[in-house]
Design an enzyme around this catalytic site. Structure first.
Site, PDB file in Angstrom:
ATOM      1  N   GLY A  70       2.864  -1.152   4.230  1.00 41.59           N
ATOM      2  CA  GLY A  70       2.903   0.257   3.848  1.00 41.59           C
ATOM      3  C   GLY A  70       4.325   0.693   3.538  1.00 41.59           C
ATOM      4  O   GLY A  70       4.846   0.483   2.439  1.00 41.59           O
ATOM      5  N   GLY A  71       4.980   1.282   4.527  1.00 41.94           N
ATOM      6  CA  GLY A  71       6.306   1.881   4.326  1.00 41.94           C
ATOM      7  C   GLY A  71       7.306   0.979   3.630  1.00 41.94           C
ATOM      8  O   GLY A  71       8.028   1.418   2.724  1.00 41.94           O
ATOM      9  N   HIS A 113      -9.370   1.292   5.034  1.00 40.14           N
ATOM     10  CA  HIS A 113      -8.098   1.474   5.736  1.00 40.14           C
ATOM     11  C   HIS A 113      -8.321   2.424   6.914  1.00 40.14           C
ATOM     12  O   HIS A 113      -9.104   3.361   6.823  1.00 40.14           O
ATOM     13  CB  HIS A 113      -7.043   2.042   4.784  1.00 40.14           C
ATOM     14  CG  HIS A 113      -5.669   2.012   5.372  1.00 40.14           C
ATOM     15  ND1 HIS A 113      -5.250   2.957   6.271  1.00 40.14           N
ATOM     16  CD2 HIS A 113      -4.650   1.144   5.237  1.00 40.14           C
ATOM     17  CE1 HIS A 113      -4.011   2.662   6.657  1.00 40.14           C
ATOM     18  NE2 HIS A 113      -3.624   1.566   6.035  1.00 40.14           N
ATOM     19  N   GLU A 134      -5.281  -4.907  10.706  1.00 40.96           N
ATOM     20  CA  GLU A 134      -4.264  -3.884  10.898  1.00 40.96           C
ATOM     21  C   GLU A 134      -4.555  -3.099  12.176  1.00 40.96           C
ATOM     22  O   GLU A 134      -5.335  -2.123  12.144  1.00 40.96           O
ATOM     23  CB  GLU A 134      -4.259  -2.913   9.715  1.00 40.96           C
ATOM     24  CG  GLU A 134      -3.947  -3.550   8.390  1.00 40.96           C
ATOM     25  CD  GLU A 134      -3.377  -2.536   7.405  1.00 40.96           C
ATOM     26  OE1 GLU A 134      -2.305  -2.809   6.859  1.00 40.96           O
ATOM     27  OE2 GLU A 134      -3.975  -1.459   7.210  1.00 40.96           O
ATOM     28  N   GLY A 164       2.695   2.139  10.826  1.00 42.66           N
ATOM     29  CA  GLY A 164       3.717   3.172  10.713  1.00 42.66           C
ATOM     30  C   GLY A 164       4.408   3.505  12.024  1.00 42.66           C
ATOM     31  O   GLY A 164       5.156   4.480  12.103  1.00 42.66           O
ATOM     32  N   ASN A 180       0.868  -1.182   0.000  1.00 43.78           N
ATOM     33  CA  ASN A 180       0.000   0.000   0.000  1.00 43.78           C
ATOM     34  C   ASN A 180       0.905   1.232   0.000  1.00 43.78           C
ATOM     35  O   ASN A 180       1.507   1.552   1.020  1.00 43.78           O
ATOM     36  CB  ASN A 180      -0.882  -0.046   1.260  1.00 43.78           C
ATOM     37  CG  ASN A 180      -1.678   1.226   1.468  1.00 43.78           C
ATOM     38  OD1 ASN A 180      -1.797   2.055   0.563  1.00 43.78           O
ATOM     39  ND2 ASN A 180      -2.232   1.381   2.662  1.00 43.78           N
ATOM     40  N   TRP A 181       0.985   1.875  -1.151  1.00 38.28           N
ATOM     41  CA  TRP A 181       1.896   3.029  -1.271  1.00 38.28           C
ATOM     42  C   TRP A 181       1.317   4.288  -0.618  1.00 38.28           C
ATOM     43  O   TRP A 181       1.999   5.288  -0.492  1.00 38.28           O
ATOM     44  CB  TRP A 181       2.207   3.300  -2.749  1.00 38.28           C
ATOM     45  CG  TRP A 181       3.201   2.344  -3.353  1.00 38.28           C
ATOM     46  CD1 TRP A 181       3.631   1.170  -2.802  1.00 38.28           C
ATOM     47  CD2 TRP A 181       3.886   2.475  -4.608  1.00 38.28           C
ATOM     48  NE1 TRP A 181       4.548   0.578  -3.643  1.00 38.28           N
ATOM     49  CE2 TRP A 181       4.722   1.344  -4.750  1.00 38.28           C
ATOM     50  CE3 TRP A 181       3.864   3.436  -5.631  1.00 38.28           C
ATOM     51  CZ2 TRP A 181       5.539   1.158  -5.872  1.00 38.28           C
ATOM     52  CZ3 TRP A 181       4.663   3.246  -6.752  1.00 38.28           C
ATOM     53  CH2 TRP A 181       5.498   2.123  -6.866  1.00 38.28           C
ATOM     54  N   LYS A 182       0.033   4.259  -0.269  1.00 37.22           N
ATOM     55  CA  LYS A 182      -0.623   5.446   0.316  1.00 37.22           C
ATOM     56  C   LYS A 182      -0.408   6.665  -0.588  1.00 37.22           C
ATOM     57  O   LYS A 182      -0.375   6.509  -1.800  1.00 37.22           O
ATOM     58  CB  LYS A 182      -0.125   5.671   1.744  1.00 37.22           C
ATOM     59  CG  LYS A 182      -0.208   4.397   2.586  1.00 37.22           C
ATOM     60  CD  LYS A 182       0.050   4.613   4.045  1.00 37.22           C
ATOM     61  CE  LYS A 182      -0.061   3.273   4.771  1.00 37.22           C
ATOM     62  NZ  LYS A 182       0.049   3.400   6.221  1.00 37.22           N
ATOM     63  N   GLU A 232      -6.701   4.802   8.001  1.00 34.78           N
ATOM     64  CA  GLU A 232      -6.473   6.226   7.710  1.00 34.78           C
ATOM     65  C   GLU A 232      -7.709   6.846   7.068  1.00 34.78           C
ATOM     66  O   GLU A 232      -7.976   8.030   7.249  1.00 34.78           O
ATOM     67  CB  GLU A 232      -5.225   6.375   6.817  1.00 34.78           C
ATOM     68  CG  GLU A 232      -3.956   6.147   7.629  1.00 34.78           C
ATOM     69  CD  GLU A 232      -2.777   5.573   6.869  1.00 34.78           C
ATOM     70  OE1 GLU A 232      -2.781   5.615   5.621  1.00 34.78           O
ATOM     71  OE2 GLU A 232      -1.849   5.065   7.537  1.00 34.78           O
ATOM     72  N   SER A 284       3.507  -2.189  10.349  1.00 37.90           N
ATOM     73  CA  SER A 284       4.952  -2.266  10.617  1.00 37.90           C
ATOM     74  C   SER A 284       5.571  -3.611  10.253  1.00 37.90           C
ATOM     75  O   SER A 284       6.486  -4.087  10.920  1.00 37.90           O
ATOM     76  CB  SER A 284       5.245  -1.924  12.085  1.00 37.90           C
ATOM     77  OG  SER A 284       4.869  -0.574  12.348  1.00 37.90           O
TER      78      SER A 284
HETATM   79  P1  PGA Z   1       2.974   0.252   7.588  1.00 37.57           P
HETATM   80  O1  PGA Z   1       1.496   0.478   7.005  1.00 37.57           O
HETATM   81  O2  PGA Z   1       3.485  -1.052   7.006  1.00 37.57           O
HETATM   82  O3  PGA Z   1       3.762   1.443   7.110  1.00 37.57           O
HETATM   83  O4  PGA Z   1       2.859   0.184   9.059  1.00 37.57           O
HETATM   84  C1  PGA Z   1       0.620  -0.604   6.819  1.00 37.57           C
HETATM   85  C2  PGA Z   1      -0.690  -0.101   6.273  1.00 37.57           C
HETATM   86  O5  PGA Z   1      -1.135   0.986   6.664  1.00 37.57           O
HETATM   87  O6  PGA Z   1      -1.338  -0.773   5.427  1.00 37.57           O
END
Ligand code: PGA
Length: 249
Positions: free
Chosen positions: A230-231, A93, A163, A169, A9-11, A95, A209
């Protein structure tokens, strides 16, 4: 048998120049033994398709609207994502639940629209730290699961990502026991609602993470069928070892 899935997930990250890394990723994993999905920002779906066509990498969006088209400035429909090259979409998600006030009911209607457009949905669930400390995490997950997942779900078009909000993150991850408890619970709930056939074929991802250093341990937990990353999905050099850990799990 569920085929494992490594999803990135590149956000809101990535410009045209980031596609060079996508090419590296595709070249590094020509015949993976797991499914690969990258969800770049929607602006990159179309050029990304030119790179991933004929490779093992599938593309996904990060959200979609409930409607097919209409006067919804700034929004994108599931059909549009599909037209641009996506075969999947992340929905709900944390967010978006948090910053866009998305409810589980909305997520369910979006998921129904995505299924109608032929997209696989990666529906995200997760408790906040406050919820984990103040209430029963399984009650939170159970409510999110039943409200966010539509009746149109099948083993092919539904993936659930657990999640925990506090793990995203943050560099913090739950213990293997905590992840296992939630995944076993989600599996039982899905089997009860959809029957054992569908319930056992839905893939359950962990997200929050995930990185090369903790991937192997997370992938050894029963009922963890992959990860939503994500990251560590932004660079091929970070994502590749996670894919390899999943392949050898
Ligand atoms: P993260 O994000 O791996 O940077 O913690 C995961 C996500 O939000 O899908």
């Amino acid at each position: 048998m569920r085929r494992k899935l490594a999803a990135g997930n590149w956000k809101m990250n990535g410009l045209g120049a980031s596609l060079a890394d996508l090419r590296v990723l595709a070249d590094s994993h020509p015949e993976p033994s797991v499914d690969l999905l990258i969800c770049p920002p929607a602006t990159l779906l179309h050029p990304a398709r030119a790179i991933t066509e004929g490779t093992a990498i599938a593309l996904g969006g990060q959200d979609c609207h409930t409607e097919v088209s209409g006067a919804f400035t700034g929004d994108l429909s599931a059909e549009m994502l599909g037209d641009a090259g996506a075969t999947a979409v992340i929905l709900g998600h944390s967010e978006r639940r948090d910053k866009h006030r998305e409810t589980s009911e909305e997520v369910r209607v979006k998921a129904r629209a995505a299924h109608a457009a032929g997209l696989m949905t990666v529906i995200c669930l997760g408790e906040s730290m406050f919820q984990r400390e103040a209430t029963n995490t399984l009650d939170i997950i159970g409510a999110q699961l039943s409200l966010s997942v539509p009746d149109t779900s099948t083993g092919e078009n539904l993936v659930i990502a657990y999640e925990p909000v506090w793990a995203i993150g943050s560099g913090m991850t739950p213990t293997p026991e905590q992840i296992g408890e939630v995944h076993t619970f989600m599996r039982a709930r899905l089997e009860k609602r959809f029957g054992p056939g569908v319930g056992r074929s839905v893939r359950l991802l962990y997200g929050g993470s995930v990185k090369a250093a903790n991937a192997a341990e997370i992938f050894s937990i029963p009922d963890v069928d992959g990860a939503l990353v994500g990251g560590a999905s932004l660079k091929a050099s970070d994502f590749s070892p996670i894919i390899e850990a999943l392949e050898s799990a």
